[in-house]
Enzyme design. Structure first.
Site, PDB file in Angstrom:
ATOM      1  CG  HIS A 145      12.472   8.359  -7.196  1.00 27.82           C
ATOM      2  ND1 HIS A 145      11.254   8.963  -7.434  1.00 27.82           N
ATOM      3  CD2 HIS A 145      12.193   7.211  -6.544  1.00 27.82           C
ATOM      4  CE1 HIS A 145      10.290   8.216  -6.930  1.00 27.82           C
ATOM      5  NE2 HIS A 145      10.833   7.144  -6.385  1.00 27.82           N
ATOM      6  CB  ALA A 165      10.683   5.818  -2.445  1.00 30.29           C
ATOM      7  CG  ASN A 187       4.486  11.353  -0.409  1.00 32.88           C
ATOM      8  OD1 ASN A 187       3.994  12.152   0.373  1.00 32.88           O
ATOM      9  ND2 ASN A 187       3.771  10.419  -1.021  1.00 32.88           N
TER      10      ASN A 187
HETATM   11  N1  LIG Z   1       7.975   9.166   1.425  1.00 34.65           N
HETATM   12  C1  LIG Z   1       7.938   8.267   0.455  1.00 34.65           C
HETATM   13  O1  LIG Z   1       8.921   8.020  -0.238  1.00 34.65           O
HETATM   14  C2  LIG Z   1       6.651   7.527   0.185  1.00 34.65           C
HETATM   15  C3  LIG Z   1       6.662   6.443  -0.709  1.00 34.65           C
HETATM   16  C4  LIG Z   1       5.478   5.753  -0.938  1.00 34.65           C
HETATM   17  C5  LIG Z   1       4.304   6.147  -0.303  1.00 34.65           C
HETATM   18  N2  LIG Z   1       4.327   7.215   0.536  1.00 34.65           N
HETATM   19  C6  LIG Z   1       3.090   7.656   1.236  1.00 34.65           C
HETATM   20  O2  LIG Z   1       2.606   6.589   1.999  1.00 34.65           O
HETATM   21  C7  LIG Z   1       1.188   6.525   1.852  1.00 34.65           C
HETATM   22  C8  LIG Z   1       0.731   5.099   2.083  1.00 34.65           C
HETATM   23  O3  LIG Z   1       1.239   4.273   1.043  1.00 34.65           O
HETATM   24  P1  LIG Z   1       0.669   2.792   0.842  1.00 34.65           P
HETATM   25  O4  LIG Z   1       1.318   2.269  -0.369  1.00 34.65           O
HETATM   26  O5  LIG Z   1       0.740   2.015   2.112  1.00 34.65           O
HETATM   27  O6  LIG Z   1      -0.874   3.132   0.514  1.00 34.65           O
HETATM   28  P2  LIG Z   1      -2.111   2.151   0.607  1.00 34.65           P
HETATM   29  O7  LIG Z   1      -3.188   2.817  -0.162  1.00 34.65           O
HETATM   30  O8  LIG Z   1      -1.725   0.759   0.279  1.00 34.65           O
HETATM   31  O9  LIG Z   1      -2.467   2.178   2.165  1.00 34.65           O
HETATM   32  C9  LIG Z   1      -2.933   3.327   2.841  1.00 34.65           C
HETATM   33  C10 LIG Z   1      -3.872   2.843   3.924  1.00 34.65           C
HETATM   34  O10 LIG Z   1      -4.192   3.938   4.781  1.00 34.65           O
HETATM   35  C11 LIG Z   1      -5.560   3.811   5.132  1.00 34.65           C
HETATM   36  N3  LIG Z   1      -6.080   5.096   5.567  1.00 34.65           N
HETATM   37  C12 LIG Z   1      -6.394   6.177   4.822  1.00 34.65           C
HETATM   38  N4  LIG Z   1      -6.880   7.152   5.613  1.00 34.65           N
HETATM   39  C13 LIG Z   1      -6.858   6.684   6.878  1.00 34.65           C
HETATM   40  C14 LIG Z   1      -7.230   7.217   8.132  1.00 34.65           C
HETATM   41  N5  LIG Z   1      -7.730   8.444   8.249  1.00 34.65           N
HETATM   42  N6  LIG Z   1      -7.076   6.448   9.229  1.00 34.65           N
HETATM   43  C15 LIG Z   1      -6.580   5.199   9.131  1.00 34.65           C
HETATM   44  N7  LIG Z   1      -6.193   4.634   7.972  1.00 34.65           N
HETATM   45  C16 LIG Z   1      -6.337   5.372   6.865  1.00 34.65           C
HETATM   46  C17 LIG Z   1      -6.252   3.288   3.877  1.00 34.65           C
HETATM   47  O11 LIG Z   1      -7.475   2.674   4.204  1.00 34.65           O
HETATM   48  C18 LIG Z   1      -5.196   2.303   3.357  1.00 34.65           C
HETATM   49  O12 LIG Z   1      -5.414   1.001   3.868  1.00 34.65           O
HETATM   50  C19 LIG Z   1       0.934   7.048   0.425  1.00 34.65           C
HETATM   51  O13 LIG Z   1      -0.361   7.619   0.323  1.00 34.65           O
HETATM   52  C20 LIG Z   1       1.998   8.087   0.260  1.00 34.65           C
HETATM   53  O14 LIG Z   1       1.511   9.368   0.663  1.00 34.65           O
HETATM   54  C21 LIG Z   1       5.468   7.901   0.797  1.00 34.65           C
END
Ligand SMILES: NC(=O)c1ccc[n+]([C@@H]2O[C@H](COP(=O)([O-])OP(=O)(O)OC[C@H]3O[C@@H](n4cnc5c(N)ncnc54)[C@H](O)[C@@H]3O)[C@@H](O)[C@H]2O)c1
Length: 260
Positions: free
Chosen positions: A211, A112, A181
């Protein structure tokens, strides 16, 4: 480069569709590994074992817990891993097992935020001090399981911004695993978890997720303000994140001489 996507939510589904449709030159989608009840329509679905077997790169978009559970076996198999849930790397043992053991290589996605490159450069040049990140999000997206119901309800009904938590990046990213994150990304960029102070502000009226990152260093002083529109699919995630992932996959698949 054969690519599998781990997690098919707000980030993973955008990434999977774009790679499937040829949006990343040099990258081909072999499938998605998901944990929902129903398979995502139009996308090939794989088990984690099949993804490890078939992919050159697995892109983690599944959250910190999934990364901790599955990341070590991915890199141990020799498959490269691109991480989005950077906050999981606040666990030193997990970071070491993903980064230092191989043979698969660990890649990090900027997600992000931006400015990580110059923060890393100034830290390398002569060190940094006073590194801070203040994240402001819509209050209801910050409700966590560990909160008491009174605090959660306060967040859902707040009318004014409230500073929810301030502390070392390692603590904040663990407390808000889907929302902070970025604090971990800044800590990894400057190479010092203890130096980075992170603050999470819940703002009921914030139309955008912001941020504000500040740092002072021998190379100069830095201030970045990033204001992202939330993803329509998941307001805890910014809409730009899957596109940062696609840019990172693109750099790995076919280095182009471009920034993205
Ligand atoms: N680095 C960054 O700036 C940043 C920004 C936003 C989100 N993120 C990370 O990205 C992650 C995902 O974000 P999102 O908005 O897509 O979340 P989301 O909840 O929309 O999607 C996550 C998906 O992962 C699936 N999942 C969970 N555990 C699993 C497993 N063991 N095997 C397979 N699938 C699995 C869930 O069922 C869900 O569909 C967040 O949890 C966060 O940690 C990082």
């Amino acid at each position: 480069m054969k690519v599998a996507i781990l997690g098919c939510g707000a980030i993973g589904s955008v990434v999977a569709h774009a790679v499937r449709d040829g949006g990343v030159p040099g990258a081909e989608l072999v499938g998605v590994v998901h944990a929902e009840r129903d398979d995502p329509p139009g996308l090939p679905v794989l088990s984690i074992d099949a993804a490890i077997e078939q992919a050159d790169l697995i892109v983690e978009c599944a959250g910190q817990r999934a990364l901790a559970e599955l990341g070590p076996s991915i890199v141990a198999s020799g498959t490269d891993l691109l991480v989005v849930s950077i906050g999981a790397l606040a666990d030193d043992a997990l970071l070491a097992s993903l980064r230092d053991t191989g043979p698969g290589r660990l890649h990090l996605c900027s997600g992000a935020i931006g400015g990580l490159d110059v923060l890393a450069a100034t830290a390398r040049m002569g060190g940094v001090s006073a590194v801070r990140i203040v994240t402001t999000k819509k209050a209801p997206t910050l409700v966590q399981r560990w909160m008491g119901e009174d605090v959660a309800q306060q967040l859902r009904t707040a009318t004014e911004p409230v500073e929810l938590m301030r502390g070392p990046a390692r603590e904040i990213t663990a407390a808000f695993p889907a929302s902070a994150n970025v604090a971990a990304s800044v800590a990894l960029a400057v190479g010092d978890w203890d130096l980075v102070e992170a603050t999470v502000v819940a703002d009921p009226n914030a139309p955008l997720t912001s941020h504000v990152i500040t740092a002072e260093g021998s190379a100069g002083d830095y201030r970045f303000e990033i204001r992202n529109h939330p993803s329509a699919a998941n307001p805890a995630t910014s809409g730009v994140v899957p596109h940062a992932v696609l840019a990172a996959v693109g750099r790995l698949a076919a280095p182009t001489g471009a920034f993205a």
